[in-house]
Design an enzyme around this catalytic site. Structure first.
Site, PDB file in Angstrom:
ATOM      1  CE1 TYR A   1      29.935  -5.057-100.245  1.00 13.60           C
ATOM      2  CE2 TYR A   1      28.926  -2.938 -99.753  1.00 13.60           C
ATOM      3  CZ  TYR A   1      29.510  -3.811-100.659  1.00 13.60           C
ATOM      4  OH  TYR A   1      29.683  -3.399-101.959  1.00 13.60           O
TER       5      TYR A   1
ATOM      6  NE  ARG B   1      30.714   1.327 -97.684  1.00 17.11           N
ATOM      7  CZ  ARG B   1      30.071   1.391 -98.849  1.00 17.11           C
ATOM      8  NH1 ARG B   1      30.119   0.367 -99.697  1.00 17.11           N
ATOM      9  NH2 ARG B   1      29.372   2.451 -99.178  1.00 17.11           N
TER      10      ARG B   1
ATOM     11  CG  ASN C   1      25.050   8.713-101.169  1.00 15.87           C
ATOM     12  OD1 ASN C   1      25.865   8.515-102.068  1.00 15.87           O
ATOM     13  ND2 ASN C   1      24.851   9.922-100.643  1.00 15.87           N
TER      14      ASN C   1
ATOM     15  CG  HIS D   1      24.007   2.671-106.817  1.00 22.39           C
ATOM     16  ND1 HIS D   1      25.015   3.599-106.904  1.00 22.39           N
ATOM     17  CD2 HIS D   1      23.549   2.517-108.086  1.00 22.39           C
ATOM     18  CE1 HIS D   1      25.173   3.969-108.167  1.00 22.39           C
ATOM     19  NE2 HIS D   1      24.303   3.331-108.897  1.00 22.39           N
TER      20      HIS D   1
ATOM     21  CG  ASN E   1      30.555  17.534-106.995  1.00 22.83           C
ATOM     22  OD1 ASN E   1      29.952  16.797-106.234  1.00 22.83           O
ATOM     23  ND2 ASN E   1      31.674  17.182-107.607  1.00 22.83           N
ATOM     24  CG  LEU E   2      34.937  19.822-102.518  1.00 20.95           C
ATOM     25  CD1 LEU E   2      34.449  20.782-101.430  1.00 20.95           C
ATOM     26  CD2 LEU E   2      35.699  18.639-101.891  1.00 20.95           C
TER      27      LEU E   2
HETATM   28  N1  APR Z   1      30.651  18.463-100.625  1.00 23.67           N
HETATM   29  C1  APR Z   1      30.267  18.317-101.941  1.00 23.67           C
HETATM   30  N2  APR Z   1      30.843  17.431-102.800  1.00 23.67           N
HETATM   31  C2  APR Z   1      31.854  16.679-102.312  1.00 23.67           C
HETATM   32  C3  APR Z   1      32.318  16.787-100.968  1.00 23.67           C
HETATM   33  C4  APR Z   1      31.658  17.730-100.120  1.00 23.67           C
HETATM   34  N3  APR Z   1      32.027  17.887 -98.838  1.00 23.67           N
HETATM   35  N4  APR Z   1      33.362  15.909-100.800  1.00 23.67           N
HETATM   36  C5  APR Z   1      33.541  15.293-101.989  1.00 23.67           C
HETATM   37  N5  APR Z   1      32.655  15.768-102.900  1.00 23.67           N
HETATM   38  C6  APR Z   1      32.505  15.368-104.303  1.00 23.67           C
HETATM   39  C7  APR Z   1      33.817  14.988-104.977  1.00 23.67           C
HETATM   40  O1  APR Z   1      34.402  16.126-105.570  1.00 23.67           O
HETATM   41  C8  APR Z   1      33.362  13.978-106.030  1.00 23.67           C
HETATM   42  O2  APR Z   1      33.052  14.647-107.248  1.00 23.67           O
HETATM   43  O3  APR Z   1      31.726  14.195-104.321  1.00 23.67           O
HETATM   44  C9  APR Z   1      32.068  13.383-105.442  1.00 23.67           C
HETATM   45  C10 APR Z   1      32.204  11.941-104.963  1.00 23.67           C
HETATM   46  O4  APR Z   1      32.446  11.140-106.073  1.00 23.67           O
HETATM   47  P1  APR Z   1      32.630   9.548-105.921  1.00 23.67           P
HETATM   48  O5  APR Z   1      33.540   9.268-104.820  1.00 23.67           O
HETATM   49  O6  APR Z   1      32.964   9.050-107.288  1.00 23.67           O
HETATM   50  O7  APR Z   1      31.178   9.039-105.457  1.00 23.67           O
HETATM   51  P2  APR Z   1      29.847   8.839-106.321  1.00 23.67           P
HETATM   52  O8  APR Z   1      29.821   9.758-107.492  1.00 23.67           O
HETATM   53  O9  APR Z   1      28.715   8.874-105.399  1.00 23.67           O
HETATM   54  O10 APR Z   1      30.070   7.316-106.858  1.00 23.67           O
HETATM   55  C11 APR Z   1      29.070   6.763-107.674  1.00 23.67           C
HETATM   56  O11 APR Z   1      30.216   4.655-107.695  1.00 23.67           O
HETATM   57  O12 APR Z   1      31.547   3.408-106.389  1.00 23.67           O
HETATM   58  C12 APR Z   1      30.306   3.439-106.954  1.00 23.67           C
HETATM   59  O13 APR Z   1      28.208   2.546-106.306  1.00 23.67           O
HETATM   60  C13 APR Z   1      29.211   3.451-105.913  1.00 23.67           C
HETATM   61  O14 APR Z   1      27.293   4.918-105.685  1.00 23.67           O
HETATM   62  C14 APR Z   1      28.666   4.877-105.985  1.00 23.67           C
HETATM   63  C15 APR Z   1      28.961   5.273-107.413  1.00 23.67           C
END
Ligand code: APR
Length: 234
Positions: free
Chosen positions: A56, A59, A92, A109, A202-203
Protein backbone atom coordinates in the site's frame (compact mmCIF):
# COMPACT_ATOMS: atom_id res chain seq x y z
CA UNK A 1 -31.84 16.71 -22.14
CA UNK A 2 -31.92 13.77 -19.69
CA UNK A 3 -35.30 12.75 -18.32
CA UNK A 4 -33.56 10.95 -15.48
CA UNK A 5 -33.90 12.45 -11.98
CA UNK A 6 -31.79 10.28 -9.66
CA UNK A 7 -28.62 8.85 -11.20
CA UNK A 8 -26.37 6.33 -9.41
CA UNK A 9 -22.95 5.68 -10.97
CA UNK A 10 -20.78 2.71 -9.94
CA UNK A 11 -17.12 3.10 -10.89
CA UNK A 12 -14.19 0.71 -10.88
CA UNK A 13 -10.49 0.51 -11.68
CA UNK A 14 -11.06 0.86 -15.43
CA UNK A 15 -12.02 4.52 -14.85
CA UNK A 16 -8.55 5.30 -13.52
CA UNK A 17 -6.61 3.12 -15.98
CA UNK A 18 -5.94 5.97 -18.42
CA UNK A 19 -4.64 8.08 -15.52
CA UNK A 20 -1.88 5.49 -15.15
CA UNK A 21 -3.24 3.33 -12.29
CA UNK A 22 -3.28 -0.41 -13.03
CA UNK A 23 -6.57 -2.29 -12.89
CA UNK A 24 -6.77 -5.55 -10.90
CA UNK A 25 -7.76 -8.31 -13.31
CA UNK A 26 -6.44 -7.19 -16.70
CA UNK A 27 -3.45 -9.27 -17.92
CA UNK A 28 -0.86 -6.89 -16.47
CA UNK A 29 -3.12 -5.99 -13.55
CA UNK A 30 -2.32 -5.80 -9.83
CA UNK A 31 -3.50 -9.36 -9.08
CA UNK A 32 -1.21 -10.70 -11.83
CA UNK A 33 1.73 -9.40 -9.78
CA UNK A 34 0.53 -9.78 -6.18
CA UNK A 35 -1.37 -12.50 -4.32
CA UNK A 36 -4.49 -10.79 -2.94
CA UNK A 37 -4.57 -13.32 -0.06
CA UNK A 38 -1.19 -11.95 1.14
CA UNK A 39 -1.74 -8.21 0.67
CA UNK A 40 -5.53 -7.62 0.78
CA UNK A 41 -6.94 -9.80 3.59
CA UNK A 42 -6.95 -9.35 7.41
CA UNK A 43 -5.30 -12.77 7.62
CA UNK A 44 -2.47 -11.63 5.33
CA UNK A 45 -1.98 -8.51 7.47
CA UNK A 46 -1.80 -10.64 10.64
CA UNK A 47 0.72 -12.98 9.00
CA UNK A 48 3.04 -10.36 7.44
CA UNK A 49 2.11 -6.71 8.08
CA UNK A 50 5.36 -5.39 6.52
CA UNK A 51 4.52 -7.02 3.19
CA UNK A 52 1.08 -5.37 3.27
CA UNK A 53 2.56 -1.98 4.19
CA UNK A 54 5.07 -2.21 1.31
CA UNK A 55 2.18 -2.91 -1.11
CA UNK A 56 0.00 0.00 0.00
CA UNK A 57 2.94 2.36 0.49
CA UNK A 58 3.81 1.74 -3.18
CA UNK A 59 0.23 2.36 -4.27
CA UNK A 60 -0.12 5.46 -2.04
CA UNK A 61 3.10 6.93 -3.50
CA UNK A 62 1.88 6.31 -7.06
CA UNK A 63 -1.11 8.58 -6.37
CA UNK A 64 1.25 11.55 -6.19
CA UNK A 65 2.09 11.24 -9.88
CA UNK A 66 -1.39 10.74 -11.40
CA UNK A 67 -4.18 13.12 -12.39
CA UNK A 68 -7.92 12.74 -13.04
CA UNK A 69 -8.67 11.98 -16.70
CA UNK A 70 -11.43 13.20 -19.04
CA UNK A 71 -13.84 10.55 -17.69
CA UNK A 72 -13.43 11.67 -14.04
CA UNK A 73 -13.85 15.30 -15.15
CA UNK A 74 -16.99 14.51 -17.20
CA UNK A 75 -18.62 12.83 -14.17
CA UNK A 76 -17.84 15.83 -11.95
CA UNK A 77 -19.36 18.06 -14.62
CA UNK A 78 -22.50 15.87 -14.71
CA UNK A 79 -22.89 16.27 -10.93
CA UNK A 80 -22.60 20.06 -11.24
CA UNK A 81 -24.92 20.50 -14.21
CA UNK A 82 -27.55 17.78 -13.82
CA UNK A 83 -30.82 19.21 -12.40
CA UNK A 84 -31.44 16.05 -10.34
CA UNK A 85 -29.22 13.94 -8.08
CA UNK A 86 -25.98 12.28 -9.10
CA UNK A 87 -24.33 9.87 -6.65
CA UNK A 88 -21.01 8.16 -7.41
CA UNK A 89 -20.38 4.88 -5.61
CA UNK A 90 -16.76 4.01 -6.27
CA UNK A 91 -14.86 0.80 -5.66
CA UNK A 92 -11.67 2.78 -6.28
CA UNK A 93 -9.46 3.74 -3.36
CA UNK A 94 -7.67 6.52 -5.29
CA UNK A 95 -8.66 10.20 -4.86
CA UNK A 96 -9.19 11.02 -8.55
CA UNK A 97 -12.95 11.61 -8.29
CA UNK A 98 -12.35 14.21 -5.58
CA UNK A 99 -9.45 15.71 -7.57
CA UNK A 100 -11.83 16.11 -10.54
CA UNK A 101 -14.37 17.93 -8.33
CA UNK A 102 -16.91 15.20 -7.54
CA UNK A 103 -18.55 15.70 -4.13
CA UNK A 104 -21.50 13.31 -3.79
CA UNK A 105 -19.28 10.26 -3.49
CA UNK A 106 -19.15 7.02 -1.53
CA UNK A 107 -15.84 5.08 -1.29
CA UNK A 108 -17.34 1.67 -0.60
CA UNK A 109 -13.89 -0.03 -0.51
CA UNK A 110 -12.12 2.66 1.52
CA UNK A 111 -9.40 5.17 0.61
CA UNK A 112 -5.62 4.92 0.13
CA UNK A 113 -5.14 8.32 1.79
CA UNK A 114 -6.84 7.21 5.03
CA UNK A 115 -5.66 4.91 7.83
CA UNK A 116 -6.99 3.61 11.15
CA UNK A 117 -5.59 1.98 14.26
CA UNK A 118 -6.79 -1.57 14.98
CA UNK A 119 -6.12 -1.01 18.72
CA UNK A 120 -8.22 2.15 19.32
CA UNK A 121 -10.10 2.48 15.94
CA UNK A 122 -8.86 6.06 15.55
CA UNK A 123 -9.11 6.96 11.84
CA UNK A 124 -7.47 9.85 9.99
CA UNK A 125 -6.12 11.11 6.66
CA UNK A 126 -2.60 9.92 5.88
CA UNK A 127 -0.26 10.59 2.94
CA UNK A 128 3.00 9.02 4.15
CA UNK A 129 4.28 5.46 4.35
CA UNK A 130 2.98 3.16 7.07
CA UNK A 131 5.18 0.72 9.02
CA UNK A 132 4.81 -1.71 11.93
CA UNK A 133 6.87 0.46 14.30
CA UNK A 134 4.72 3.55 13.74
CA UNK A 135 2.92 4.67 16.94
CA UNK A 136 -0.78 5.53 16.69
CA UNK A 137 -1.18 9.32 17.10
CA UNK A 138 -4.10 8.63 19.47
CA UNK A 139 -3.35 5.55 21.65
CA UNK A 140 0.42 5.63 21.07
CA UNK A 141 0.54 1.85 20.54
CA UNK A 142 2.64 0.48 17.66
CA UNK A 143 1.82 -2.22 15.08
CA UNK A 144 -1.86 -1.25 14.79
CA UNK A 145 -1.89 1.32 12.02
CA UNK A 146 -3.40 -0.09 8.82
CA UNK A 147 -4.65 1.29 5.48
CA UNK A 148 -8.37 2.21 5.60
CA UNK A 149 -9.07 -0.22 2.76
CA UNK A 150 -11.88 -2.81 2.75
CA UNK A 151 -10.06 -6.10 2.34
CA UNK A 152 -11.49 -9.36 0.98
CA UNK A 153 -13.78 -10.84 3.62
CA UNK A 154 -14.54 -7.43 5.17
CA UNK A 155 -17.85 -5.54 4.86
CA UNK A 156 -17.85 -2.63 2.39
CA UNK A 157 -18.70 0.83 3.75
CA UNK A 158 -22.09 2.58 3.73
CA UNK A 159 -24.05 -0.34 2.31
CA UNK A 160 -27.26 1.09 3.85
CA UNK A 161 -26.87 4.43 2.02
CA UNK A 162 -26.01 2.61 -1.21
CA UNK A 163 -29.09 0.39 -0.87
CA UNK A 164 -31.32 3.43 -0.35
CA UNK A 165 -29.88 5.17 -3.41
CA UNK A 166 -30.31 2.04 -5.59
CA UNK A 167 -33.92 1.76 -4.42
CA UNK A 168 -34.66 5.30 -5.66
CA UNK A 169 -32.47 5.50 -8.77
CA UNK A 170 -34.07 5.87 -12.20
CA UNK A 171 -30.73 5.51 -14.00
CA UNK A 172 -27.87 3.18 -12.96
CA UNK A 173 -24.56 3.49 -14.81
CA UNK A 174 -21.59 1.14 -14.29
CA UNK A 175 -18.19 2.35 -15.51
CA UNK A 176 -14.84 0.52 -15.71
CA UNK A 177 -15.62 -2.51 -13.57
CA UNK A 178 -15.37 -6.20 -14.45
CA UNK A 179 -18.36 -7.29 -12.38
CA UNK A 180 -16.34 -9.94 -10.54
CA UNK A 181 -16.64 -8.64 -6.99
CA UNK A 182 -19.79 -8.63 -4.84
CA UNK A 183 -21.69 -6.81 -3.45
CA UNK A 184 -20.89 -4.18 -6.16
CA UNK A 185 -21.48 -6.69 -8.98
CA UNK A 186 -25.05 -7.16 -7.70
CA UNK A 187 -26.02 -3.47 -7.80
CA UNK A 188 -27.23 -3.63 -11.42
CA UNK A 189 -29.78 -6.34 -10.62
CA UNK A 190 -30.93 -4.39 -7.54
CA UNK A 191 -31.31 -1.12 -9.48
CA UNK A 192 -33.10 -2.90 -12.32
CA UNK A 193 -35.47 -4.64 -9.90
CA UNK A 194 -36.37 -1.15 -8.62
CA UNK A 195 -37.21 0.04 -12.14
CA UNK A 196 -34.01 1.88 -13.07
CA UNK A 197 -32.67 1.97 -16.62
CA UNK A 198 -29.22 0.34 -16.57
CA UNK A 199 -26.15 1.07 -18.73
CA UNK A 200 -22.66 -0.42 -18.78
CA UNK A 201 -19.73 1.74 -19.98
CA UNK A 202 -16.60 -0.41 -20.14
CA UNK A 203 -13.60 -1.18 -22.37
CA UNK A 204 -15.10 -4.64 -23.07
CA UNK A 205 -18.19 -6.59 -22.00
CA UNK A 206 -18.01 -7.27 -18.23
CA UNK A 207 -18.98 -10.50 -16.45
CA UNK A 208 -22.41 -8.95 -15.75
CA UNK A 209 -23.09 -7.35 -19.14
CA UNK A 210 -26.25 -9.44 -19.66
CA UNK A 211 -27.89 -7.74 -16.67
CA UNK A 212 -27.70 -4.32 -18.35
CA UNK A 213 -30.41 -2.92 -20.63
CA UNK A 214 -27.74 -1.09 -22.62
CA UNK A 215 -23.93 -1.24 -23.04
CA UNK A 216 -21.35 1.03 -24.64
CA UNK A 217 -17.81 -0.30 -25.00
CA UNK A 218 -14.56 1.61 -25.45
CA UNK A 219 -11.95 3.52 -23.43
CA UNK A 220 -13.50 5.55 -20.58
CA UNK A 221 -11.88 8.83 -21.67
CA UNK A 222 -13.73 8.54 -24.99
CA UNK A 223 -17.11 7.00 -24.09
CA UNK A 224 -17.82 8.70 -20.74
CA UNK A 225 -17.55 12.37 -21.86
CA UNK A 226 -19.68 11.57 -24.96
CA UNK A 227 -22.29 9.86 -22.78
CA UNK A 228 -22.37 12.73 -20.27
CA UNK A 229 -22.80 15.24 -23.10
CA UNK A 230 -25.77 13.20 -24.34
CA UNK A 231 -27.29 13.12 -20.84
CA UNK A 232 -26.87 16.88 -20.48
CA UNK A 233 -28.18 17.44 -24.02
CA UNK A 234 -24.97 19.22 -25.05
N1 APR B 1 -11.73 2.30 -20.00
C1 APR B 1 -12.85 1.61 -19.57
N2 APR B 1 -12.79 0.40 -18.96
C2 APR B 1 -11.57 -0.14 -18.79
C3 APR B 1 -10.37 0.50 -19.22
C4 APR B 1 -10.50 1.78 -19.84
N3 APR B 1 -9.43 2.46 -20.27
N4 APR B 1 -9.31 -0.32 -18.92
C5 APR B 1 -9.82 -1.42 -18.34
N5 APR B 1 -11.18 -1.33 -18.28
C6 APR B 1 -12.12 -2.31 -17.73
C7 APR B 1 -11.69 -3.75 -17.91
O1 APR B 1 -12.19 -4.26 -19.13
C8 APR B 1 -12.34 -4.44 -16.71
O2 APR B 1 -13.64 -4.90 -17.05
O3 APR B 1 -12.15 -2.10 -16.33
C9 APR B 1 -12.45 -3.33 -15.66
C10 APR B 1 -11.49 -3.47 -14.48
O4 APR B 1 -11.85 -4.61 -13.78
P1 APR B 1 -11.04 -5.05 -12.46
O5 APR B 1 -9.61 -4.98 -12.72
O6 APR B 1 -11.63 -6.35 -12.03
O7 APR B 1 -11.37 -3.89 -11.40
P2 APR B 1 -12.70 -3.64 -10.54
O8 APR B 1 -13.90 -4.19 -11.24
O9 APR B 1 -12.72 -2.24 -10.15
O10 APR B 1 -12.38 -4.57 -9.24
C11 APR B 1 -13.35 -4.61 -8.22
O11 APR B 1 -11.91 -5.95 -6.86
O12 APR B 1 -9.72 -6.28 -6.47
C12 APR B 1 -10.87 -5.82 -5.89
O13 APR B 1 -11.31 -4.20 -4.21
C13 APR B 1 -10.77 -4.36 -5.51
O14 APR B 1 -12.29 -2.53 -5.97
C14 APR B 1 -11.68 -3.67 -6.52
C15 APR B 1 -12.67 -4.75 -6.87
Amino acid sequence: MSTYERIVILTGAGLSAESGLATFRDKDGVWAKYDYREVATPEGFARNPSLVHDFYNMRRRSLASVKPNAAHIALACLEQKHKGQVLIVTQNVDNLHEAAGSQNLIHMHGELLKVFCIHCRMGCSWADDLSTDLACPSCDKTGGMRPDIVWFGEMPYRMGDIGDALAEADLFISIGTSGNVYPAAGFVAEARANGAHTIELNLEPSEGVSYFAEAIHGPATRIVPAFVDKLLGI
